[in-house]
Design an enzyme around this catalytic site. Sequence first.
Site, PDB file in Angstrom:
ATOM      1  N   HIS A   1      16.193  40.684  33.818  1.00  0.00           N
ATOM      2  CA  HIS A   1      14.996  41.000  33.005  1.00  0.00           C
ATOM      3  C   HIS A   1      15.135  42.353  32.301  1.00  0.00           C
ATOM      4  CE1 HIS A   1      12.537  37.597  34.456  1.00  0.00           C
ATOM      5  NE2 HIS A   1      13.215  37.764  35.566  1.00  0.00           N
TER       6      HIS A   1
ATOM      7  N   ASN B   1       7.029  33.995  35.390  1.00  0.00           N
ATOM      8  CA  ASN B   1       7.941  33.534  34.339  1.00  0.00           C
ATOM      9  C   ASN B   1       7.208  32.589  33.398  1.00  0.00           C
ATOM     10  OD1 ASN B   1      10.365  34.825  34.996  1.00  0.00           O
ATOM     11  ND2 ASN B   1      10.986  33.235  36.426  1.00  0.00           N
TER      12      ASN B   1
END
Length: 484
Positions: A54, A127
Amino acid sequence: MTKSVLTTSAGAPVADDNNSISAGARGPLTFDNFQLFEKLAHFSRERIPERVVHARGAGAYGTFTLSKSLSPYTRASFLQSAGQKTDIFLRFSTVGGGQDSSDFARDPRGFAVKFYTDEGNFDLVGNNTPVFFLNDPMKFPDFVHSQKKNPKTNLPDPARIFEYWANHPQSLHQMTILMSDRGIPRSWRHINGYGSHTFGLWNAEGERYWVKWHFKTDQGIQCLSNEEAASMPPQGAQQDLVDAIDRGDFPSWTVKVQILTEKAARTFPINPFDLTKVWPHELAPLQEIGRLELNRNVENYFAETEQASFAPSNLVPGISASPDKMLQARLIAYQDAQRYRVGVNHNQIPVNAPRCPVNHYQRDGAMAGTTAENQGSGINFYPNDASDLPAPSAEFAAPPLPLLEEAWVKPHSQDDEDYFEQAGNLYRIFAAKEKDRLAKTIAGGLCHAEASVQERMLIYLEKADPDYADRVRRAVNGLTTLSG
Ligand code: NDP
């Protein structure tokens, strides 16, 4: 308007910021160049370790407005009355690439929301997919290694990606989402967000419920084909978000939850704590509870978005974790990562700082006092004899969680779970053309893998849906001639 005087970081006025001090016009630099040294030393330390996953992301501030009280289920203070508003910060991200990778990889997207509630920060670190590739955290480093670049060539390596998936049938559901038409979002605004894990809710009576969070984009889902993605500017999603907010076109998401009683969870036909599975809507209907809007860009990307430190362990009274093994591991792993990456006092940085009083006996560490003056001369231990200093209060205790089986302490495999039906359910939702594109995208990677990897993947696909396997097999063999 007169300009203010340039100073060093210690506040001393600077006379010259263009020329370093040297011994004569053509001579060497001298030791009294402390201003130069400060500039170079600070410059060398401008980066903090980027996130291992990420790393590439964009963030913005906004507001969560509750439209339906959740008080029957939770005592969480920000979920009590319709109309209540809570400030939030949301960070979107891709997963596999580094800071400067493209926004348009075929990759899941992070959707991490920090709710600044009046009883502390609640971080929902989710997510754009309701499930994940694994359900046991022991696998996580191996999984990430296999999906990132080849250690020798530093290039993406589909053979390794599929080798991991062939060894882990629990990945099939998420792999199907990733390889589907929704695998490459058009922007951060056009994705759904999911808390993904099952979380606990507990109400004022001490009753516990289980919950899944869904954020449905009001902009509609929009995605790109591989070809469209290849022609996009790498930072296009970031640009799109900044521009939309700057022109007042505030993106929003309708917030929904699925709720199960503890009792219903015990007889639920699927394991409600398995991160590779959704709760079918038919069994646990979505309830709309509010709206999340982004309405303010960051002023400084590094200070705010890069230093934003999310942790699933940031829970508030009325919200708890669950037995989901992945969530349990994230409760420690994220705080640990933020301590390493940003520092032990990361919660003192404004983007992370709670918007409510913080009272504790922690002291010192790097950068202590960034915003809280290291709590001055106050007592730094508990219990103490002072009547006005912070003390824990039993009213905030989550209800105890019963263990529902003989709890043998040992590694428990989850591999007796059905990892295939839900992948098949999703496949059967797709139109014929989407099935073809899915098969072609999978074949594009799978054709690089060893024959044994291909065979195992086809066995899993067959279990999900024979037509799924058939299409992929044909695509691998010919990479063309697909039928509807
Ligand atoms: P439903 O028919 O009630 O729900 C289907 C879901 O699939 C909708 O939420 C829809 O999202 C979503 N969807 C449609 N196309 C895609 C795609 N290309 N990629 C990912 N999601 C898509 O059925 P069930 O609840 O029984 O679920 C069936 C399957 O749908 C699951 O196995 C799962 O793969 C997928 N799904 C289920 C979700 C859930 O929480 N139950 C959530 C998301 C996906 P949208 O409304 O945004 O179009």
